[in-house]
Design a protein around this motif. Structure first.
Motif, mmCIF file in Angstrom:
data_model
loop_
_atom_site.group_PDB
_atom_site.id
_atom_site.type_symbol
_atom_site.label_atom_id
_atom_site.label_comp_id
_atom_site.label_asym_id
_atom_site.label_seq_id
_atom_site.Cartn_x
_atom_site.Cartn_y
_atom_site.Cartn_z
ATOM 1 N N THR A 1 -8.962 -4.947 -2.120
ATOM 2 C CA THR A 1 -7.877 -4.800 -1.158
ATOM 3 C C THR A 1 -7.976 -3.444 -0.472
ATOM 4 O O THR A 1 -6.985 -2.773 -0.226
ATOM 5 C CB THR A 1 -6.502 -4.935 -1.835
ATOM 6 N N ASN A 2 -9.190 -3.043 -0.192
ATOM 7 C CA ASN A 2 -9.400 -1.756 0.458
ATOM 8 C C ASN A 2 -9.723 -1.894 1.938
ATOM 9 O O ASN A 2 -10.204 -0.958 2.559
ATOM 10 C CB ASN A 2 -10.542 -0.997 -0.245
ATOM 11 N N SER A 3 -9.486 -3.066 2.500
ATOM 12 C CA SER A 3 -9.725 -3.245 3.922
ATOM 13 C C SER A 3 -8.797 -2.334 4.711
ATOM 14 O O SER A 3 -7.706 -1.981 4.262
ATOM 15 C CB SER A 3 -9.506 -4.703 4.322
ATOM 16 N N TRP A 4 -9.203 -1.963 5.900
ATOM 17 C CA TRP A 4 -8.484 -0.917 6.637
ATOM 18 C C TRP A 4 -7.079 -1.330 7.043
ATOM 19 O O TRP A 4 -6.233 -0.478 7.311
ATOM 20 C CB TRP A 4 -9.290 -0.475 7.858
ATOM 21 N N ASN A 5 -6.769 -2.630 7.083
ATOM 22 C CA ASN A 5 -5.405 -2.993 7.432
ATOM 23 C C ASN A 5 -4.475 -2.957 6.229
ATOM 24 O O ASN A 5 -3.273 -3.151 6.362
ATOM 25 C CB ASN A 5 -5.345 -4.360 8.127
ATOM 26 N N VAL A 6 -5.009 -2.705 5.022
ATOM 27 C CA VAL A 6 -4.171 -2.412 3.861
ATOM 28 C C VAL A 6 -3.760 -0.943 3.892
ATOM 29 O O VAL A 6 -2.603 -0.597 3.677
ATOM 30 C CB VAL A 6 -4.915 -2.723 2.541
ATOM 31 N N LYS A 7 -4.736 -0.085 4.183
ATOM 32 C CA LYS A 7 -4.440 1.343 4.288
ATOM 33 C C LYS A 7 -5.327 1.965 5.352
ATOM 34 O O LYS A 7 -6.559 1.899 5.278
ATOM 35 C CB LYS A 7 -4.672 2.053 2.955
ATOM 36 N N ARG A 8 -4.685 2.567 6.347
ATOM 37 C CA ARG A 8 -5.430 3.246 7.401
ATOM 38 C C ARG A 8 -5.374 4.741 7.193
ATOM 39 O O ARG A 8 -4.355 5.301 6.771
ATOM 40 C CB ARG A 8 -4.851 2.887 8.774
ATOM 41 N N LYS A 9 -6.482 5.388 7.497
ATOM 42 C CA LYS A 9 -6.561 6.828 7.279
ATOM 43 C C LYS A 9 -5.709 7.607 8.270
ATOM 44 O O LYS A 9 -5.148 8.640 7.943
ATOM 45 C CB LYS A 9 -8.026 7.286 7.366
ATOM 46 N N ASN A 10 -5.614 7.132 9.495
ATOM 47 C CA ASN A 10 -4.899 7.864 10.550
ATOM 48 C C ASN A 10 -3.443 7.402 10.642
ATOM 49 O O ASN A 10 -2.992 6.881 11.653
ATOM 50 C CB ASN A 10 -5.610 7.692 11.897
ATOM 51 N N ALA A 11 -2.700 7.621 9.548
ATOM 52 C CA ALA A 11 -1.313 7.148 9.470
ATOM 53 C C ALA A 11 -0.440 7.754 10.558
ATOM 54 O O ALA A 11 0.406 7.067 11.137
ATOM 55 C CB ALA A 11 -0.741 7.468 8.095
ATOM 56 N N LYS A 12 -0.624 9.031 10.847
ATOM 57 C CA LYS A 12 0.220 9.688 11.857
ATOM 58 C C LYS A 12 0.065 9.017 13.217
ATOM 59 O O LYS A 12 1.035 8.871 13.965
ATOM 60 C CB LYS A 12 -0.132 11.175 11.950
ATOM 61 N N GLY B 1 1.618 -6.984 15.173
ATOM 62 C CA GLY B 1 1.203 -7.546 13.903
ATOM 63 C C GLY B 1 -0.121 -8.265 13.879
ATOM 64 O O GLY B 1 -0.554 -8.743 12.832
ATOM 65 N N MET B 2 -0.822 -8.354 14.999
ATOM 66 C CA MET B 2 -2.059 -9.119 15.037
ATOM 67 C C MET B 2 -3.198 -8.430 14.294
ATOM 68 O O MET B 2 -3.969 -9.080 13.586
ATOM 69 C CB MET B 2 -2.477 -9.384 16.489
ATOM 70 N N THR B 3 -3.332 -7.140 14.461
ATOM 71 C CA THR B 3 -4.390 -6.426 13.741
ATOM 72 C C THR B 3 -3.869 -5.736 12.493
ATOM 73 O O THR B 3 -4.656 -5.268 11.674
ATOM 74 C CB THR B 3 -5.062 -5.380 14.651
ATOM 75 N N SER B 4 -2.563 -5.656 12.335
ATOM 76 C CA SER B 4 -1.986 -4.961 11.185
ATOM 77 C C SER B 4 -1.590 -5.895 10.059
ATOM 78 O O SER B 4 -1.267 -5.450 8.958
ATOM 79 C CB SER B 4 -0.747 -4.171 11.632
ATOM 80 N N ALA B 5 -1.610 -7.211 10.287
ATOM 81 C CA ALA B 5 -1.179 -8.171 9.271
ATOM 82 C C ALA B 5 -2.121 -8.169 8.065
ATOM 83 O O ALA B 5 -3.341 -8.081 8.205
ATOM 84 C CB ALA B 5 -1.114 -9.569 9.873
ATOM 85 N N LEU B 6 -1.538 -8.292 6.899
ATOM 86 C CA LEU B 6 -2.324 -8.409 5.682
ATOM 87 C C LEU B 6 -2.989 -9.777 5.598
ATOM 88 O O LEU B 6 -2.441 -10.782 6.047
ATOM 89 C CB LEU B 6 -1.422 -8.261 4.453
ATOM 90 N N VAL B 7 -4.167 -9.815 5.011
ATOM 91 C CA VAL B 7 -4.720 -11.084 4.564
ATOM 92 C C VAL B 7 -3.853 -11.538 3.395
ATOM 93 O O VAL B 7 -3.489 -10.741 2.528
ATOM 94 C CB VAL B 7 -6.187 -10.919 4.128
ATOM 95 N N TRP B 8 -3.502 -12.802 3.360
ATOM 96 C CA TRP B 8 -2.509 -13.261 2.380
ATOM 97 C C TRP B 8 -2.944 -13.014 0.945
ATOM 98 O O TRP B 8 -2.115 -12.710 0.075
ATOM 99 C CB TRP B 8 -2.201 -14.739 2.609
ATOM 100 N N THR B 9 -4.251 -13.096 0.648
ATOM 101 C CA THR B 9 -4.723 -12.842 -0.711
ATOM 102 C C THR B 9 -4.528 -11.384 -1.110
ATOM 103 O O THR B 9 -4.223 -11.073 -2.262
ATOM 104 C CB THR B 9 -6.204 -13.219 -0.844
ATOM 105 N N ASP B 10 -4.694 -10.472 -0.150
ATOM 106 C CA ASP B 10 -4.446 -9.048 -0.416
ATOM 107 C C ASP B 10 -2.985 -8.823 -0.775
ATOM 108 O O ASP B 10 -2.660 -8.032 -1.660
ATOM 109 C CB ASP B 10 -4.810 -8.209 0.806
ATOM 110 N N PHE B 11 -2.093 -9.506 -0.078
ATOM 111 C CA PHE B 11 -0.665 -9.366 -0.360
ATOM 112 C C PHE B 11 -0.348 -9.748 -1.806
ATOM 113 O O PHE B 11 0.347 -9.018 -2.526
ATOM 114 C CB PHE B 11 0.140 -10.221 0.605
#
Length: 379
Positions: free
Chosen positions: A13-24, A224-234
């Motif tokens: 679950t380390n895909s970039w839409n789980v956590k992005r480095k550039n949060a600000k 939400g199109m690029t920010s949505a979680l993959v359901w398995t990651d959720f």
């Protein structure tokens, strides 16, 4: 087509839409999108969700929603209806409260002895929400406001002044997907919930990871199109944090209405889904239970999720995970519990994760497909 259980939830679950480095940067773009670019619900460009995406409206919920001031409702950008049953007197937190529409509806449902707090990072949305506190308190006949709005990040709820182990219910309407760190958000939500507390929320989910080449499009992230979680990651993150396995309440197809973005996303599919999950003690009793028919507007039966219905006076046996939820949650007084005496005779019920896309396909095959959100004025 039957719904197949998922044999193994993704370990990565380390895909970039789980956590992005550039949060600000994400915070700034989301705040700009919802604070400046969107002025009303109809301004949403890619998808437009309706309250039909959530659980069915009861009479009490319809009345609560209709009591909200039109200007507040006009700034609604959610993807479902995140108002569960049995809220009277409860303390409720809304993550990403926006204009305050859901908060004000819930404010009416919890009553003057309840409490509602909305958290959002967008100042213009907070200002709008706060400007209608007096209006709604007068409308509801409350002498003392039972609602407040707090500025803060959903990944840092305790830093925003919210108490740990405090809330009975957390709701969120299409906001988790916008977070640059979903795991941290759910961890903070878990902290501020009481034991027995529930997180009941609607959000968008994808059937596969969106290519990182699309992550710089602020509009696609904001909707939400690029920010949505993959359901398995959720499912995996919820388990890691400590929540019970998420229960799928309802689901709606989510077609991409804008041709340009539909082509960019190619074969990625989305759903809008409402889930409920609980924070429980680790100890688990072996109990059977019977619904007493005491939840208002649910006297004959109580719909818990898409596959679970409690009929009045019908005993449920060997469903120990559900018994633990009911025994420890706000529903405890609505059920009779008894020790299970037939452990050797029957195997305990075991629920496995449901693939929401397969479930949607099953509904389609049975001619029970939910209506998609409206795509008016979209091409």
């Amino acid at each position: 087509m039957s719904v197949s259980a998922v044999s193994e939830i993704s370990k990565d679950t380390n895909s970039w839409n789980v956590k992005r480095k550039n949060a600000k940067r994400v915070y700034a773009e989301v705040e700009d999108y919802y604070g400046k670019k969107l002025k009303k619900s109809e301004d949403v460009k890619i998808v437009n969700c309706s309250v039909k995406a959530g659980t069915a409206c009861t009479k009490l919920i319809k009345e609560a929603l209709s009591s909200v001031h039109p200007e507040v409702s006009s700034r609604y950008y959610g993807c479902g209806l995140t108002i569960p049953t049995k809220l009277s007197g409860k303390k409720v937190l809304d993550l990403g409260s926006g204009s305050g529409r859901d908060c004000y509806a819930i404010s009416k449902l919890v009553g003057e002895t309840g409490q509602v707090i909305g958290v959002d990072m967008t100042e213009s949305q907070l200002s709008l929400a706060r400007s209608y506190i007096d209006y709604h308190m007068k409308e509801y006949g409350y002498k003392t406001p039972n609602i407040s709005f707090v500025k803060g990040y959903l990944e840092n709820l305790t830093d925003a002044g919210l108490k740990e182990d405090f809330f009975d219910v957390i709701v969120s309407n299409c906001t988790v997907c916008l977070s640059p760190d979903k795991r941290k958000l759910l961890t903070e939500a878990y902290k501020v919930l009481k034991f027995g507390g529930e997180m009941y929320f609607s959000d968008l989910y994808a059937d596969k990871v969106v290519p990182e080449t699309l992550h710089d499009n602020a509009e696609m992230w904001g909707e939400g199109m690029t920010s949505a979680l993959v359901w398995t990651d959720f499912y995996k993150i919820a388990k890691e944090v400590g929540f019970t396995q998420p229960c799928l309440v309802s689901i709606s197809p989510l077609p991409i209405c804008d041709k340009k973005y539909r082509e960019a996303l190619e074969d990625i599919h989305y759903v809008s889904a409402t889930y409920r999950m609980f924070k429980l003690p680790t100890d688990e009793e072996k109990l059977n239970f019977t619904y007493k028919g005491t939840v208002p507007e649910n006297e004959d039966q109580l719909l818990f999720d898409h596959r679970t219905v409690f009929k009045c006076h019908e005993k449920k046996c060997n469903d120990f995970k559900m018994a633990a939820i009911l025994k420890n949650s706000r529903y405890s007084e609505d059920f009779d519990f008894e020790d299970c005496s037939n452990l050797d005779e029957h195997e305990a019920v075991c629920y496995k994760p449901v693939n929401p896309f397969e479930y949607l396909a099953q509904l389609k095959s049975e001619n029970r497909m939910p209506s998609p959100p409206p795509c008016s004025k979209r091409k």
